[in-house]
Design an enzyme around this catalytic site. Structure first.
Site, PDB file in Angstrom:
ATOM      1  CB  VAL A  96      47.374  84.115  32.307  1.00 56.14           C
ATOM      2  CG1 VAL A  96      46.555  83.689  33.520  1.00 56.14           C
ATOM      3  CG2 VAL A  96      46.453  84.552  31.174  1.00 56.14           C
ATOM      4  CG  HIS A 100      49.744  79.247  31.978  1.00 54.80           C
ATOM      5  ND1 HIS A 100      49.797  80.406  32.728  1.00 54.80           N
ATOM      6  CD2 HIS A 100      50.104  79.588  30.716  1.00 54.80           C
ATOM      7  CE1 HIS A 100      50.170  81.404  31.941  1.00 54.80           C
ATOM      8  NE2 HIS A 100      50.373  80.935  30.714  1.00 54.80           N
TER       9      HIS A 100
END
Ligand code: 5GP
Ligand code: ZN
Length: 114
Positions: A96, A100
């Site tokens: 992704v 993160h």
């Protein structure tokens, strides 16, 4: 970014199981947990990956780690320990492309990782 799933989570257009939020970041449970506690800490602004942070975003990067520290205290795992991981691009295993930090806790972690 309109086609980014994590931007949609930040905007409230996709649901998440939120465990922490402040001015800079939100954190929510990973949909495929790899540990009893597996949380993703993400910046509220879209930055694709660690390679894309500028020197001016030092505060934002720091906020991600400080959020992890607060989550550890919130979950009472600070003393037992936890692992923080940021995967970057292909060899890092990033899937992704909105930065993160994985927060993993609740079991013994192994080293080296696979
Ligand atoms: P990466 O492989 O990029 O380091 O990690 C992406 C993580 O995001 C994976 O652990 C995956 O399970 C998680 N993930 C992907 N899409 C979603 C989603 O829509 N919701 C949640 N909660 N986690 C997601
Ligand atoms: Zn995004």
């Amino acid at each position: 970014m309109s086609d980014c799933i994590f931007c949609k989570i930040v905007a409230g257009d996709l649901p998440c199981d939120r465990v922490y939020e402040d001015e800079h970041v939100i954190a929510f449970n990973d949909m495929h947990p790899q540990a009893p506690h597996h949380i993703l800490v993400i910046p509220k602004t879209h930055v694709a990956g660690v390679n894309d942070f500028s020197d001016e975003q030092q505060l934002l990067l720091g906020a991600i780690v400080l959020a992890a520290k607060k989550i550890a205290a919130q979950l009472s795992v600070a003393e037992d320990g936890y692992r923080l991981v940021m995967n970057c691009n292909g060899h890092g295993g990033q899937t992704v492309f909105h930065t993160h930090m994985h927060f993993l806790a609740g079991r013994q972690m192994l080293w080296p990782p696979g």
